[in-house]
Design a protein around this motif. Sequence first.
Motif, short mmCIF file in Angstrom:
data_model
loop_
_atom_site.label_atom_id
_atom_site.label_comp_id
_atom_site.label_asym_id
_atom_site.label_seq_id
_atom_site.Cartn_x
_atom_site.Cartn_y
_atom_site.Cartn_z
N HIS A 281 28.08 4.84 -61.45
CA HIS A 281 27.78 5.96 -62.14
C HIS A 281 28.04 5.73 -63.62
O HIS A 281 27.24 6.50 -64.69
CB HIS A 281 28.51 7.31 -61.74
N THR A 282 28.82 4.88 -64.29
CA THR A 282 29.34 4.63 -65.36
C THR A 282 28.28 3.54 -66.06
O THR A 282 28.29 3.21 -67.39
CB THR A 282 30.81 4.23 -65.63
N ALA A 283 27.39 2.86 -65.33
CA ALA A 283 26.68 1.72 -65.72
C ALA A 283 25.72 2.26 -66.72
O ALA A 283 24.99 3.35 -66.61
CB ALA A 283 25.83 1.23 -64.76
N PRO A 284 25.57 1.49 -68.08
CA PRO A 284 24.64 2.22 -68.99
C PRO A 284 23.13 2.05 -68.65
O PRO A 284 22.84 1.09 -67.55
CB PRO A 284 24.67 1.05 -70.18
N LEU A 285 22.11 2.96 -69.16
CA LEU A 285 20.83 2.93 -68.54
C LEU A 285 20.04 1.91 -69.67
O LEU A 285 19.16 1.29 -69.24
CB LEU A 285 20.40 4.41 -68.60
N LEU A 286 20.46 1.93 -71.04
CA LEU A 286 19.92 1.20 -71.94
C LEU A 286 21.03 0.31 -72.82
O LEU A 286 22.19 0.53 -72.51
CB LEU A 286 19.09 2.26 -73.03
N GLN A 287 20.28 -0.74 -73.25
CA GLN A 287 21.11 -1.53 -74.03
C GLN A 287 21.91 -0.74 -75.35
O GLN A 287 21.03 0.20 -75.91
CB GLN A 287 20.37 -2.73 -74.71
N SER A 288 22.91 -1.27 -75.90
CA SER A 288 23.48 -0.55 -76.89
C SER A 288 22.59 -0.50 -78.11
O SER A 288 22.63 0.46 -78.75
CB SER A 288 24.93 -0.99 -76.92
N ASN A 289 22.11 -1.86 -78.67
CA ASN A 289 21.45 -1.91 -79.83
C ASN A 289 20.08 -1.91 -79.63
O ASN A 289 19.34 -2.25 -78.35
CB ASN A 289 21.84 -3.38 -80.38
N GLU A 290 19.17 -1.39 -80.76
CA GLU A 290 17.87 -0.99 -80.55
C GLU A 290 17.09 -2.32 -80.62
O GLU A 290 17.51 -3.52 -81.30
CB GLU A 290 17.26 -0.54 -81.67
#
Length: 403
Positions: A281-290
């Motif tokens: 549930h803590t996994a990011p959905l998007l990469q942190s950088n654009e």
Amino acid sequence: MSGKFHSRVSWNDWEYACKRLPWRTYFLHSKPYWRKNSSDYGKDARYIKKVFCCDVASISDETEMTSMTVQSSYKRSQVELLIVGESGRCKQLNVVRFDKRHPNEKEVVLSLNEGDANAFFDLIRGLPAYSANGKFSGPVDSALLDKLLSDKDSISEIYNHDKSKIRQQIQNDKDADDVIAIAARKQAVNIFDNLLNNPDYFEEATKKWHKPESVWQHFFEKYQWILGSCLDSRLLVPFDKNKLEKSVQGNSINHAGKRADALYMSVGAGRSMVYVELKRHTAPLLQSNEYRPECWAPSKDLAGGITQLQNEVLASISDSHNNEVIRRDETGAPIENVYLFQPRSYLIIGSLQRDFYETSGKFNDLKFRAFELFRRNVVSPEIITYDELFERAKWMAGMNDES
């Protein structure tokens, strides 16, 4: 005091009682209470009276409803409340009866002083809780009964004194099944809330089950209704009622192969397989950088989970016979066929709340747009976040603020 006796009254008392309308309550003028040696001496007092028809009366003017004449010789009863001092305090309650044949007399059917009148009112207040059905018969202390009916804390005290007996009574009540089911669902939602939003609570659970995915797997295994009723428009039940995780390769779903986190099937005449993969549930959905201005690529966890689940479904279909698998009982005997015609699959991962709300409390709609556009263009699996699933579970348990 109760009983029957007769007292002399003026002609006006009898006439007023006969002319009063049963659908009205009459408030007499307030006057000082002049009874000697009373602690209420000099306080404001007034009678409140209401008649109950034993008589048939005609209304000469239906518009004004003021002039009435008594047509028969039947008696008419009247309840008289003497209110003294503060509001709601009844000093005396009388039930009297008038008879046309004896206009200068009234029959006192019941006369109660302040204490007895309050006990009578308590009896009436408890009426909605009284039932004509029930095995119990016998006396109950009136003060205790009134306390139970009016004080929720008293009921809690009794429950805490002997929970097992009260639970047994509820379980034995065939009409209480819905109460038990709703309570169990609310308990599951509260645990879900803690796992999702309380890091310390989740860390303790991880110590027991060793890894985050296992925590969620055991939770959904215990509360199967969450995935069963919150994922699909159809009702889903576990392929194996004892364990959600199953091998997905081989036409019996029992051969060696990659294990799906949760394997479900639809309910109906024709059963279809449904695959569920659980990520953190803590996994990011998007990469942190654009990736480009105002564009974010899916995270490694999201892209990897999609590929993994697609391969699991493909492996099942490829190894199946005529797009069906055999469901077997504990002895290995076949029970029924479950079909694999483009089976639906679900990837549960991450949290919208965690990823798209900034520390300032502002919702990042650009990031959400990037995620939503990606999600809507992935045909299979369907991507659901844990907080979205949590809101569905709250709705099913009747705990949603908007329900």
